[in-house]
Design a protein around this motif. Structure first.
Motif, PDB file in Angstrom:
ATOM      1  N   THR A   1      39.120   4.583  28.808  1.00  0.00           N
ATOM      2  CA  THR A   1      38.669   3.234  28.467  1.00  0.00           C
ATOM      3  C   THR A   1      39.588   2.686  27.390  1.00  0.00           C
ATOM      4  O   THR A   1      39.834   3.343  26.376  1.00  0.00           O
ATOM      5  N   VAL A   2      40.120   1.483  27.599  1.00  0.00           N
ATOM      6  CA  VAL A   2      40.996   0.858  26.622  1.00  0.00           C
ATOM      7  C   VAL A   2      40.201  -0.204  25.862  1.00  0.00           C
ATOM      8  O   VAL A   2      39.462  -0.990  26.456  1.00  0.00           O
ATOM      9  N   VAL A   3      40.330  -0.203  24.535  1.00  0.00           N
ATOM     10  CA  VAL A   3      39.602  -1.131  23.665  1.00  0.00           C
ATOM     11  C   VAL A   3      40.597  -1.931  22.840  1.00  0.00           C
ATOM     12  O   VAL A   3      41.523  -1.355  22.245  1.00  0.00           O
ATOM     13  N   SER A   4      40.411  -3.247  22.796  1.00  0.00           N
ATOM     14  CA  SER A   4      41.277  -4.093  21.987  1.00  0.00           C
ATOM     15  C   SER A   4      40.458  -5.191  21.338  1.00  0.00           C
ATOM     16  O   SER A   4      39.547  -5.753  21.949  1.00  0.00           O
ATOM     17  N   MET A   5      40.779  -5.498  20.076  1.00  0.00           N
ATOM     18  CA  MET A   5      40.138  -6.594  19.351  1.00  0.00           C
ATOM     19  C   MET A   5      41.151  -7.705  19.152  1.00  0.00           C
ATOM     20  O   MET A   5      42.261  -7.455  18.672  1.00  0.00           O
ATOM     21  N   GLY A   6      40.785  -8.916  19.521  1.00  0.00           N
ATOM     22  CA  GLY A   6      41.711 -10.024  19.353  1.00  0.00           C
ATOM     23  C   GLY A   6      41.239 -11.252  20.104  1.00  0.00           C
ATOM     24  O   GLY A   6      40.203 -11.224  20.785  1.00  0.00           O
ATOM     25  N   PRO A   7      41.980 -12.347  20.014  1.00  0.00           N
ATOM     26  CA  PRO A   7      41.615 -13.586  20.711  1.00  0.00           C
ATOM     27  C   PRO A   7      41.755 -13.446  22.221  1.00  0.00           C
ATOM     28  O   PRO A   7      42.038 -12.348  22.736  1.00  0.00           O
TER      29      PRO A   7
ATOM     30  N   GLU B   1      34.875  -5.538  29.960  1.00  0.00           N
ATOM     31  CA  GLU B   1      33.706  -6.113  29.301  1.00  0.00           C
ATOM     32  C   GLU B   1      34.159  -6.850  28.044  1.00  0.00           C
ATOM     33  O   GLU B   1      34.860  -6.285  27.200  1.00  0.00           O
ATOM     34  N   THR B   2      33.791  -8.115  27.930  1.00  0.00           N
ATOM     35  CA  THR B   2      34.107  -8.897  26.742  1.00  0.00           C
ATOM     36  C   THR B   2      32.879  -8.947  25.842  1.00  0.00           C
ATOM     37  O   THR B   2      31.796  -9.339  26.284  1.00  0.00           O
ATOM     38  N   VAL B   3      33.050  -8.527  24.589  1.00  0.00           N
ATOM     39  CA  VAL B   3      31.925  -8.469  23.646  1.00  0.00           C
ATOM     40  C   VAL B   3      32.306  -9.198  22.368  1.00  0.00           C
ATOM     41  O   VAL B   3      33.488  -9.423  22.077  1.00  0.00           O
TER      42      VAL B   3
ATOM     43  N   ALA C   1      38.177  -1.655  11.483  1.00  0.00           N
ATOM     44  CA  ALA C   1      37.713  -0.304  11.824  1.00  0.00           C
ATOM     45  C   ALA C   1      36.231  -0.287  12.155  1.00  0.00           C
ATOM     46  O   ALA C   1      35.802   0.413  13.082  1.00  0.00           O
ATOM     47  N   ARG C   2      35.428  -1.045  11.423  1.00  0.00           N
ATOM     48  CA  ARG C   2      33.984  -1.117  11.700  1.00  0.00           C
ATOM     49  C   ARG C   2      33.732  -1.633  13.121  1.00  0.00           C
ATOM     50  O   ARG C   2      32.905  -1.094  13.855  1.00  0.00           O
ATOM     51  N   VAL C   3      34.468  -2.672  13.480  1.00  0.00           N
ATOM     52  CA  VAL C   3      34.268  -3.280  14.797  1.00  0.00           C
ATOM     53  C   VAL C   3      34.748  -2.339  15.899  1.00  0.00           C
ATOM     54  O   VAL C   3      34.068  -2.151  16.914  1.00  0.00           O
ATOM     55  N   LEU C   4      35.915  -1.738  15.729  1.00  0.00           N
ATOM     56  CA  LEU C   4      36.426  -0.812  16.736  1.00  0.00           C
ATOM     57  C   LEU C   4      35.507   0.395  16.892  1.00  0.00           C
ATOM     58  O   LEU C   4      35.250   0.851  18.017  1.00  0.00           O
ATOM     59  N   ALA C   5      34.997   0.913  15.781  1.00  0.00           N
ATOM     60  CA  ALA C   5      34.079   2.050  15.850  1.00  0.00           C
ATOM     61  C   ALA C   5      32.813   1.683  16.607  1.00  0.00           C
ATOM     62  O   ALA C   5      32.294   2.480  17.406  1.00  0.00           O
ATOM     63  N   ALA C   6      32.314   0.476  16.374  1.00  0.00           N
ATOM     64  CA  ALA C   6      31.118   0.024  17.091  1.00  0.00           C
ATOM     65  C   ALA C   6      31.383  -0.061  18.586  1.00  0.00           C
ATOM     66  O   ALA C   6      30.514   0.269  19.407  1.00  0.00           O
ATOM     67  N   ALA C   7      32.600  -0.500  18.953  1.00  0.00           N
ATOM     68  CA  ALA C   7      32.944  -0.578  20.376  1.00  0.00           C
ATOM     69  C   ALA C   7      33.054   0.809  20.986  1.00  0.00           C
ATOM     70  O   ALA C   7      32.624   1.039  22.123  1.00  0.00           O
ATOM     71  N   VAL C   8      33.623   1.761  20.243  1.00  0.00           N
ATOM     72  CA  VAL C   8      33.735   3.135  20.741  1.00  0.00           C
ATOM     73  C   VAL C   8      32.346   3.712  21.002  1.00  0.00           C
ATOM     74  O   VAL C   8      32.122   4.434  21.987  1.00  0.00           O
TER      75      VAL C   8
ATOM     76  N   ARG D   1      38.965   1.306  32.695  1.00  0.00           N
ATOM     77  CA  ARG D   1      38.157   0.141  32.342  1.00  0.00           C
ATOM     78  C   ARG D   1      38.554  -0.333  30.955  1.00  0.00           C
ATOM     79  O   ARG D   1      39.225   0.393  30.208  1.00  0.00           O
ATOM     80  N   GLY D   2      38.122  -1.551  30.606  1.00  0.00           N
ATOM     81  CA  GLY D   2      38.499  -2.098  29.313  1.00  0.00           C
ATOM     82  C   GLY D   2      37.339  -2.732  28.580  1.00  0.00           C
ATOM     83  O   GLY D   2      36.347  -3.152  29.191  1.00  0.00           O
ATOM     84  N   ILE D   3      37.472  -2.795  27.265  1.00  0.00           N
ATOM     85  CA  ILE D   3      36.539  -3.526  26.413  1.00  0.00           C
ATOM     86  C   ILE D   3      37.377  -4.456  25.542  1.00  0.00           C
ATOM     87  O   ILE D   3      38.254  -4.000  24.792  1.00  0.00           O
ATOM     88  N   HIS D   4      37.105  -5.755  25.643  1.00  0.00           N
ATOM     89  CA  HIS D   4      37.837  -6.751  24.857  1.00  0.00           C
ATOM     90  C   HIS D   4      36.868  -7.337  23.830  1.00  0.00           C
ATOM     91  O   HIS D   4      35.880  -7.977  24.195  1.00  0.00           O
ATOM     92  N   ILE D   5      37.158  -7.114  22.549  1.00  0.00           N
ATOM     93  CA  ILE D   5      36.326  -7.654  21.472  1.00  0.00           C
ATOM     94  C   ILE D   5      36.935  -8.994  21.068  1.00  0.00           C
ATOM     95  O   ILE D   5      38.043  -9.046  20.521  1.00  0.00           O
TER      96      ILE D   5
END
Length: 260
Positions: free
Chosen positions: A58-64, A202-204, A99-106, A81-85
């Motif tokens: 699962t790939v996770v990225s935070m950004g616009p 998934e966009t969160v 880090a708080r946001v990425l940890a929550a996504a993990v 699969r992916g998670i886009h924050i």
């Protein structure tokens, strides 16, 4: 085995980068944006483990909105699969908030065995986000890794820093951050690019990740830049013409600069 890889979209290091006049953060609107090169190597390592030991990635990225392109590239490389924050309130987030946001996504991914990331991104280069994520999740952290092995429920890594090397070993689940020396990332194939369009993303936002928190009180950054000025242009150097006295001229110059 379930692997989460953390990636970031950053301005291309080969292009000129400027600061925003509003808050002195890196101006991303006019920049060419790419998947961070060290994060790309973390993604490659996750995919190599998928092929050798069997894993779901699962790939996770935070950004616009544009950060979705980084997620799609890793999906095209072979992630599942992916998670886009994506949340405007996260603009300019500092290390701790990121880090708080990425940890929550993990935490939204079930039964994570391994979290992979680059040891630093080429825009901020703080080099601290992976360690803070590991601390928040309560995971052992293996940082600055140039070689990685996963076997029998443990992760073993060769670590390299400016002060030397070390061998690290920890039980899974764990977090590993890698350096640019760990591998050479693959290029997405045409088949992979087409397949990526069908893979779930998934966009969160903050409300999804912190449903019990007041988003208005989420402290995005604890610091701010009050002023920024362009770096002074480099002055022309002194040319020494060797007419037989070049050595004397060089020594005189070094003495004048108090270098000898």
């Amino acid at each position: 085995m379930n692997i989460v890889v953390l990636v970031k979209q950053v301005p291309d290091t080969g292009a000129e980068r400027v600061l925003s006049g509003e808050d002195h953060t890196l101006d991303r609107e006019g920049a060419e944006l790419v998947l961070d090169e060290i994060n790309e190597r973390a993604a490659e390592e996750a995919l190599a483990l998928k092929e050798t030991v069997g894993a779901d990635v699962t790939v996770v990225s935070m950004g616009p909105d544009s950060a979705l392109e980084a997620v799609r590239k890793v999906l095209a490389m072979g992630a599942d699969r992916g998670i886009h924050i994506c949340d405007d309130r996260l603009r300019g987030a500092d290390v701790v908030s990121t880090a708080r946001v990425l940890a929550a996504a993990v935490r939204t991914v079930e039964d994570v065995d391994l979290v992979l990331a680059g040891d630093a991104t080429t825009d901020g280069q703080a080099g601290a986000v992976p360690a803070v994520v590991a601390d928040i999740l309560g995971l052992p952290q293996l940082t600055h890794v140039r070689e990685l092995e996963v076997e029998a429920g443990r992760v073993r890594a060769e670590r390299e820093t400016e002060s030397g090397g070390a061998t690290l070993d920890a039980p899974l689940p764990a977090l590993v951050s890698v350096t640019e020396k760990i591998n050479e990332p693959r290029y997405p194939s045409f088949k992979g690019i087409m397949a990526a369009k069908r893979k779930p993303v998934e966009t969160v936002d903050l409300d999804d990740l912190f449903p019990d928190a007041d988003g208005a009180e989420f402290l995005v950054t604890r610091t701010r830049v009050e002023e920024a000025v362009p770096r002074a242009a480099r002055a022309a150097g002194i040319r020494v013409t060797d007419d037989g006295s070049a050595g004397r001229q060089l020594v005189d110059y070094l003495i004048a600069q108090k270098l000898v």
